[in-house]
Motif scaffolding. Structure first.
Motif, PDB file in Angstrom:
ATOM      1  N   VAL A   4      50.458  58.203  43.618  1.00  0.00           N
ATOM      2  CA  VAL A   4      50.895  56.962  44.265  1.00  0.00           C
ATOM      3  C   VAL A   4      49.806  55.898  44.157  1.00  0.00           C
ATOM      4  CG1 VAL A   4      51.559  55.914  46.462  1.00  0.00           C
ATOM      5  CG2 VAL A   4      52.554  58.097  45.775  1.00  0.00           C
ATOM      6  N   ASP A   5      48.552  56.276  44.368  1.00  0.00           N
ATOM      7  CA  ASP A   5      47.463  55.304  44.249  1.00  0.00           C
ATOM      8  C   ASP A   5      47.404  54.714  42.838  1.00  0.00           C
ATOM      9  OD1 ASP A   5      46.793  55.740  46.884  1.00  0.00           O
ATOM     10  OD2 ASP A   5      45.122  57.086  46.431  1.00  0.00           O
ATOM     11  N   ASP A   6      47.552  55.556  41.823  1.00  0.00           N
ATOM     12  CA  ASP A   6      47.563  55.072  40.437  1.00  0.00           C
ATOM     13  C   ASP A   6      48.722  54.106  40.197  1.00  0.00           C
ATOM     14  OD1 ASP A   6      45.344  56.627  39.903  1.00  0.00           O
ATOM     15  OD2 ASP A   6      46.456  58.183  38.817  1.00  0.00           O
ATOM     16  N   LEU A   7      49.889  54.456  40.705  1.00  0.00           N
ATOM     17  CA  LEU A   7      51.057  53.591  40.519  1.00  0.00           C
ATOM     18  C   LEU A   7      50.903  52.275  41.270  1.00  0.00           C
ATOM     19  CD1 LEU A   7      53.913  56.250  40.617  1.00  0.00           C
ATOM     20  CD2 LEU A   7      53.036  55.022  38.615  1.00  0.00           C
ATOM     21  N   LEU A   8      50.335  52.330  42.462  1.00  0.00           N
ATOM     22  CA  LEU A   8      50.099  51.092  43.219  1.00  0.00           C
ATOM     23  C   LEU A   8      49.121  50.183  42.478  1.00  0.00           C
ATOM     24  CD1 LEU A   8      49.901  52.471  46.866  1.00  0.00           C
ATOM     25  CD2 LEU A   8      51.727  51.070  45.875  1.00  0.00           C
ATOM     26  N   GLU A   9      48.116  50.774  41.856  1.00  0.00           N
ATOM     27  CA  GLU A   9      47.165  50.001  41.066  1.00  0.00           C
ATOM     28  C   GLU A   9      47.865  49.348  39.864  1.00  0.00           C
ATOM     29  OE1 GLU A   9      43.321  51.052  38.396  1.00  0.00           O
ATOM     30  OE2 GLU A   9      43.331  51.911  40.420  1.00  0.00           O
ATOM     31  N   GLN A  10      48.747  50.097  39.221  1.00  0.00           N
ATOM     32  CA  GLN A  10      49.503  49.533  38.101  1.00  0.00           C
ATOM     33  C   GLN A  10      50.431  48.415  38.578  1.00  0.00           C
ATOM     34  OE1 GLN A  10      51.479  52.431  35.634  1.00  0.00           O
ATOM     35  NE2 GLN A  10      49.642  53.699  35.481  1.00  0.00           N
ATOM     36  N   HIS A  11      51.044  48.594  39.735  1.00  0.00           N
ATOM     37  CA  HIS A  11      51.915  47.552  40.286  1.00  0.00           C
ATOM     38  C   HIS A  11      51.116  46.268  40.534  1.00  0.00           C
ATOM     39  CE1 HIS A  11      55.402  50.245  41.962  1.00  0.00           C
ATOM     40  NE2 HIS A  11      55.187  50.411  40.668  1.00  0.00           N
ATOM     41  N   ALA A  12      49.909  46.422  41.065  1.00  0.00           N
ATOM     42  CA  ALA A  12      49.060  45.248  41.297  1.00  0.00           C
ATOM     43  C   ALA A  12      48.746  44.562  39.966  1.00  0.00           C
ATOM     44  CB  ALA A  12      47.780  45.652  42.021  1.00  0.00           C
ATOM     45  N   GLY A  13      48.501  45.343  38.921  1.00  0.00           N
ATOM     46  CA  GLY A  13      48.247  44.776  37.602  1.00  0.00           C
ATOM     47  C   GLY A  13      49.454  44.034  37.051  1.00  0.00           C
ATOM     48  N   LEU A  14      50.649  44.572  37.283  1.00  0.00           N
ATOM     49  CA  LEU A  14      51.863  43.883  36.843  1.00  0.00           C
ATOM     50  C   LEU A  14      52.043  42.563  37.589  1.00  0.00           C
ATOM     51  CD1 LEU A  14      54.321  46.905  36.543  1.00  0.00           C
ATOM     52  CD2 LEU A  14      53.397  45.522  34.664  1.00  0.00           C
ATOM     53  N   ARG A  15      51.752  42.573  38.872  1.00  0.00           N
ATOM     54  CA  ARG A  15      51.857  41.333  39.646  1.00  0.00           C
ATOM     55  C   ARG A  15      50.865  40.287  39.121  1.00  0.00           C
ATOM     56  NH1 ARG A  15      52.760  45.230  44.192  1.00  0.00           N
ATOM     57  NH2 ARG A  15      54.804  44.716  45.066  1.00  0.00           N
ATOM     58  N   ARG A  16      49.639  40.722  38.830  1.00  0.00           N
ATOM     59  CA  ARG A  16      48.647  39.789  38.279  1.00  0.00           C
ATOM     60  C   ARG A  16      49.091  39.284  36.911  1.00  0.00           C
ATOM     61  NH1 ARG A  16      45.220  43.730  40.348  1.00  0.00           N
ATOM     62  NH2 ARG A  16      44.927  44.643  38.280  1.00  0.00           N
ATOM     63  N   GLY A  17      49.633  40.176  36.097  1.00  0.00           N
ATOM     64  CA  GLY A  17      50.100  39.777  34.771  1.00  0.00           C
ATOM     65  C   GLY A  17      51.202  38.744  34.835  1.00  0.00           C
ATOM     66  N   LEU A  18      52.129  38.916  35.748  1.00  0.00           N
ATOM     67  CA  LEU A  18      53.215  37.955  35.893  1.00  0.00           C
ATOM     68  C   LEU A  18      52.686  36.621  36.414  1.00  0.00           C
ATOM     69  CD1 LEU A  18      56.177  37.276  35.602  1.00  0.00           C
ATOM     70  CD2 LEU A  18      56.536  38.179  37.909  1.00  0.00           C
ATOM     71  N   ALA A  19      51.741  36.664  37.342  1.00  0.00           N
ATOM     72  CA  ALA A  19      51.156  35.416  37.851  1.00  0.00           C
ATOM     73  C   ALA A  19      50.463  34.662  36.718  1.00  0.00           C
ATOM     74  CB  ALA A  19      50.177  35.707  38.986  1.00  0.00           C
ATOM     75  N   GLY A  20      49.769  35.386  35.862  1.00  0.00           N
ATOM     76  CA  GLY A  20      49.124  34.750  34.713  1.00  0.00           C
ATOM     77  C   GLY A  20      50.140  34.147  33.763  1.00  0.00           C
ATOM     78  N   LEU A  21      51.220  34.858  33.562  1.00  0.00           N
ATOM     79  CA  LEU A  21      52.291  34.367  32.693  1.00  0.00           C
ATOM     80  C   LEU A  21      52.896  33.091  33.266  1.00  0.00           C
ATOM     81  CD1 LEU A  21      53.995  35.062  30.169  1.00  0.00           C
ATOM     82  CD2 LEU A  21      55.520  36.314  31.684  1.00  0.00           C
ATOM     83  N   GLU A  22      53.174  33.097  34.555  1.00  0.00           N
ATOM     84  CA  GLU A  22      53.746  31.909  35.203  1.00  0.00           C
ATOM     85  C   GLU A  22      52.788  30.723  35.123  1.00  0.00           C
ATOM     86  OE1 GLU A  22      56.616  33.367  38.742  1.00  0.00           O
ATOM     87  OE2 GLU A  22      54.545  34.028  38.933  1.00  0.00           O
ATOM     88  N   SER A  23      51.483  30.984  35.219  1.00  0.00           N
ATOM     89  CA  SER A  23      50.512  29.887  35.180  1.00  0.00           C
ATOM     90  C   SER A  23      50.486  29.198  33.819  1.00  0.00           C
ATOM     91  CB  SER A  23      49.117  30.394  35.551  1.00  0.00           C
ATOM     92  OG  SER A  23      48.575  31.171  34.501  1.00  0.00           O
ATOM     93  N   LEU A  24      50.903  29.889  32.762  1.00  0.00           N
ATOM     94  CA  LEU A  24      50.933  29.279  31.434  1.00  0.00           C
ATOM     95  C   LEU A  24      51.947  28.144  31.329  1.00  0.00           C
ATOM     96  CD1 LEU A  24      50.670  32.428  29.145  1.00  0.00           C
ATOM     97  CD2 LEU A  24      48.903  30.702  29.573  1.00  0.00           C
ATOM     98  N   LEU A  25      52.925  28.120  32.226  1.00  0.00           N
ATOM     99  CA  LEU A  25      53.926  27.053  32.200  1.00  0.00           C
ATOM    100  C   LEU A  25      53.376  25.743  32.737  1.00  0.00           C
ATOM    101  CD1 LEU A  25      57.085  29.040  33.330  1.00  0.00           C
ATOM    102  CD2 LEU A  25      56.521  28.260  31.019  1.00  0.00           C
ATOM    103  N   GLY A  26      52.280  25.805  33.462  1.00  0.00           N
ATOM    104  CA  GLY A  26      51.677  24.601  34.007  1.00  0.00           C
ATOM    105  C   GLY A  26      52.508  24.023  35.141  1.00  0.00           C
ATOM    106  N   PRO A  27      52.041  22.923  35.704  1.00  0.00           N
ATOM    107  CA  PRO A  27      52.764  22.308  36.825  1.00  0.00           C
ATOM    108  C   PRO A  27      54.017  21.581  36.343  1.00  0.00           C
ATOM    109  CG  PRO A  27      50.866  20.980  36.238  1.00  0.00           C
ATOM    110  CD  PRO A  27      50.799  22.225  35.385  1.00  0.00           C
ATOM    111  N   LYS A  28      54.978  21.458  37.236  1.00  0.00           N
ATOM    112  CA  LYS A  28      56.181  20.683  36.923  1.00  0.00           C
ATOM    113  C   LYS A  28      55.768  19.245  36.643  1.00  0.00           C
ATOM    114  CE  LYS A  28      59.918  22.875  39.395  1.00  0.00           C
ATOM    115  NZ  LYS A  28      60.918  22.693  40.427  1.00  0.00           N
ATOM    116  N   SER A  29      56.460  18.635  35.695  1.00  0.00           N
ATOM    117  CA  SER A  29      56.143  17.251  35.388  1.00  0.00           C
ATOM    118  C   SER A  29      57.294  16.306  35.709  1.00  0.00           C
ATOM    119  CB  SER A  29      55.748  17.105  33.913  1.00  0.00           C
ATOM    120  OG  SER A  29      56.813  17.500  33.091  1.00  0.00           O
TER     121      SER A  29
END
Length: 148
Positions: A4-29
């Protein structure tokens, strides 16, 4: 519990990855369909494919380790399997959204990409939260020693 600890760590990594992906879109213009972005859509698409690959790798690993772990449960195996089926349903919705986002290859109007990214965020969070709040406690509460 190590699994479970390993999976929770992977889940945190997925959340960070998605946040990074969303940041590539930049702010609304602007608003609505006129929302344009100066983001590099090629970079966004490459990052999206990378995220999709990481998600698939995680889910394959998670399915394997959870299938092995559930075998050691003294009871509740059927309840856990039903929970896994529900988890896969939310994952299917998430994969459809990610695949839809992966075919948009221009950066002029990013309204649809932002909309899909928001839905992906919500679906991923629902999927991970369901596993963390429903499935993992079932596993941890019934077979803590077997999973360490």
């Amino acid at each position: 519990m190590k699994i479970v600890d390993d999976l929770l760590e992977q889940h945190a990594g997925l959340r960070r990855g998605l946040a990074g992906l969303e940041s590539l879109l930049g702010p609304k213009s602007d608003a609505g369909w006129d929302d344009c972005s100066n983001c590099d859509m090629a970079q966004f698409q490459a990052s999206l494919r990378d995220f999709l690959g990481k998600l698939k790798t995680h889910e394959t690993y998670e399915d394997r380790v959870l299938a092995d772990a559930v075998k050691s449960l003294p009871d509740g195996q059927e309840e856990f399997r039903r929970g896994m089926e529900k988890s896969h349903e939310t994952l299917d919705n998430l994969m459809k959204l990610l695949n839809a986002a992966s075919v948009i290859d221009h950066g002029r109007h990013v309204y649809s990409v932002r909309h899909i990214a928001g839905r992906v965020h919500d679906e991923l969070e629902a999927h991970l939260a369901y596993e963390e709040k429903t499935l993992f406690p079932l596993l941890g509460g019934k077979s803590r020693a077997a999973c360490e």
